[in-house]
Design a protein around this motif. Structure first.
Motif, PDB file in Angstrom:
ATOM      1  N   GLU A 106      -1.456   0.819  13.132  1.00  0.00           N
ATOM      2  CA  GLU A 106      -1.353  -0.335  12.346  1.00  0.00           C
ATOM      3  C   GLU A 106      -2.680  -1.063  12.478  1.00  0.00           C
ATOM      4  OE1 GLU A 106       1.904  -2.845  12.862  1.00  0.00           O
ATOM      5  OE2 GLU A 106       3.219  -1.026  12.762  1.00  0.00           O
ATOM      6  N   ILE A 107      -3.825  -0.433  11.776  1.00  0.00           N
ATOM      7  CA  ILE A 107      -5.066  -0.986  11.605  1.00  0.00           C
ATOM      8  C   ILE A 107      -5.797  -0.446  10.352  1.00  0.00           C
ATOM      9  CG2 ILE A 107      -5.693  -0.628  14.375  1.00  0.00           C
ATOM     10  CD1 ILE A 107      -7.322   1.685  13.584  1.00  0.00           C
ATOM     11  N   ILE A 108      -6.922  -1.108   9.842  1.00  0.00           N
ATOM     12  CA  ILE A 108      -7.329  -0.856   8.746  1.00  0.00           C
ATOM     13  C   ILE A 108      -8.618   0.132   9.109  1.00  0.00           C
ATOM     14  CG2 ILE A 108      -8.489  -1.588   6.462  1.00  0.00           C
ATOM     15  CD1 ILE A 108      -5.784  -2.580   6.950  1.00  0.00           C
TER      16      ILE A 108
ATOM     17  N   GLU B 163      -7.023  -1.010   0.916  1.00  0.00           N
ATOM     18  CA  GLU B 163      -6.858  -1.892   2.371  1.00  0.00           C
ATOM     19  C   GLU B 163      -7.880  -2.271   3.184  1.00  0.00           C
ATOM     20  OE1 GLU B 163      -4.739   0.652   4.922  1.00  0.00           O
ATOM     21  OE2 GLU B 163      -2.943   0.889   3.672  1.00  0.00           O
ATOM     22  N   TYR B 164      -9.271  -1.491   2.738  1.00  0.00           N
ATOM     23  CA  TYR B 164     -10.424  -1.801   3.370  1.00  0.00           C
ATOM     24  C   TYR B 164     -10.808  -3.084   2.678  1.00  0.00           C
ATOM     25  CZ  TYR B 164     -15.408  -1.817   4.341  1.00  0.00           C
ATOM     26  OH  TYR B 164     -16.533  -2.092   4.951  1.00  0.00           O
TER      27      TYR B 164
ATOM     28  N   ILE C  66      -2.944 -12.413   5.724  1.00  0.00           N
ATOM     29  CA  ILE C  66      -2.500 -11.167   4.987  1.00  0.00           C
ATOM     30  C   ILE C  66      -1.732  -9.950   5.609  1.00  0.00           C
ATOM     31  CG2 ILE C  66      -3.646  -8.836   4.411  1.00  0.00           C
ATOM     32  CD1 ILE C  66      -4.686 -11.077   2.644  1.00  0.00           C
TER      33      ILE C  66
ATOM     34  N   ILE D 169      -9.310  -5.230   1.107  1.00  0.00           N
ATOM     35  CA  ILE D 169      -8.638  -6.651   1.328  1.00  0.00           C
ATOM     36  C   ILE D 169      -9.216  -7.259   2.783  1.00  0.00           C
ATOM     37  CG2 ILE D 169      -6.341  -7.279   2.300  1.00  0.00           C
ATOM     38  CD1 ILE D 169      -4.921  -5.537   0.077  1.00  0.00           C
ATOM     39  N   GLN D 170      -9.412  -6.241   3.774  1.00  0.00           N
ATOM     40  CA  GLN D 170      -9.764  -6.712   5.025  1.00  0.00           C
ATOM     41  C   GLN D 170     -11.163  -7.509   4.984  1.00  0.00           C
ATOM     42  OE1 GLN D 170     -11.320  -3.645   7.746  1.00  0.00           O
ATOM     43  NE2 GLN D 170     -10.259  -4.733   9.604  1.00  0.00           N
ATOM     44  N   GLN D 171     -12.046  -6.834   4.107  1.00  0.00           N
ATOM     45  CA  GLN D 171     -13.125  -7.135   3.962  1.00  0.00           C
ATOM     46  C   GLN D 171     -13.539  -8.667   3.063  1.00  0.00           C
ATOM     47  OE1 GLN D 171     -16.082  -6.081   5.604  1.00  0.00           O
ATOM     48  NE2 GLN D 171     -14.336  -4.757   6.362  1.00  0.00           N
TER      49      GLN D 171
ATOM     50  N   ILE E 257      -0.443  -5.953   5.174  1.00  0.00           N
ATOM     51  CA  ILE E 257      -0.442  -4.754   4.316  1.00  0.00           C
ATOM     52  C   ILE E 257       0.882  -4.095   4.768  1.00  0.00           C
ATOM     53  CG2 ILE E 257      -1.415  -2.498   3.748  1.00  0.00           C
ATOM     54  CD1 ILE E 257      -4.092  -4.197   4.253  1.00  0.00           C
TER      55      ILE E 257
ATOM     56  N   SER F 245       1.016  -1.225  -0.033  1.00  0.00           N
ATOM     57  CA  SER F 245       0.062   0.079  -0.016  1.00  0.00           C
ATOM     58  C   SER F 245       0.867   1.095  -0.081  1.00  0.00           C
ATOM     59  CB  SER F 245      -0.820  -0.124   1.256  1.00  0.00           C
ATOM     60  OG  SER F 245      -1.825   0.995   1.090  1.00  0.00           O
TER      61      SER F 245
ATOM     62  N   LYS G 260     -10.711 -11.088   2.430  1.00  0.00           N
ATOM     63  CA  LYS G 260      -9.223 -11.844   2.702  1.00  0.00           C
ATOM     64  C   LYS G 260      -9.788 -13.129   2.897  1.00  0.00           C
ATOM     65  CE  LYS G 260      -8.955 -10.616   7.396  1.00  0.00           C
ATOM     66  NZ  LYS G 260      -8.206 -11.462   8.459  1.00  0.00           N
TER      67      LYS G 260
END
Length: 193
Positions: free
Chosen positions: A102-104, A149-150, A161, A152-154, A163, A89, A156
């Motif tokens: 370090e969060i989405i 990024e969002y 994962i 990917i989190q949703q 990032i 990213s 995955k």
């Protein structure tokens, strides 16, 4: 594609096999033969394909940086030996925040709704509403990286994962040849000048 089976190769470039793909096409337009190899032999995916043009039209940036990521995730979820999916990213994906952990973070917009929107809207209308959609994001690059990024989190699933958010990526030191780079962004433009 990194081939773990060929660890005896003395040179890094001998461990890599290029695969033709197109982020804007369904199933990435990968040949059946290449897809089979990816599904059965890949252990780690490093997803660093993106447009890094800051002034890329929003539709194109969404297709490459967000929809392309979604398509690669779909493929990765089918890989039988996949151990990790590493997404590159940018440190500026959340540049609208004073403090970045370090969060989405929640996305600036729902990616799937944006896909639908740009699919049917005329290019000139998209261009007109882009500043409104970007809000505080300075450009389509940082905006679409935040969306990716969002996404990917949703989506995955069960994938491991990571990032990575580098602040800048510069020219190469050795490979594929010294100084190779395909753009003049950031410090590359300064060095060239």
């Amino acid at each position: 594609v990194f081939d773990r089976v060929r660890e005896d190769c003395p040179n890094f470039h001998e461990k890599i096999k290029p695969i033709n793909a197109e982020l804007t096409q369904p199933k990435l337009a990968i040949s059946a033969e290449d897809e089979e190899e990816l599904l059965t032999r890949v252990n780690i995916v490093f997803h660093c394909a993106a447009t890094v043009r800051f002034d890329e039209p929003l539709k194109r940036a969404l297709q490459l940086n967000v929809l392309g990521t979604q398509r690669l995730l779909e493929l990765a979820r089918q890989m039988q030996n996949l151990e990790a999916f590493i997404h590159i990213s940018t440190a500026y994906a959340n540049c609208v925040r004073k403090c970045i952990d370090e969060i989405i973070y929640p996305p600036p917009a729902e990616p799937k709704r944006l896909f639908d929107l740009v699919e049917w809207l005329d290019e000139s209308i998209i261009e007109d509403i882009t500043p409104k959609l970007l809000g505080d994001w300075p450009n389509t690059y940082t905006y679409t990286k935040a969306l990716s990024e969002y996404l990917i989190q949703q989506e995955k699933g069960n994938l491991n994962i990571a990032i990575i958010r580098p602040s800048i990526v510069g020219a190469s030191w050795h490979e594929p040849f010294p100084g190779w780079i395909d753009n003049f962004n950031g410090t590359s433009g300064i060095f060239i000048a």
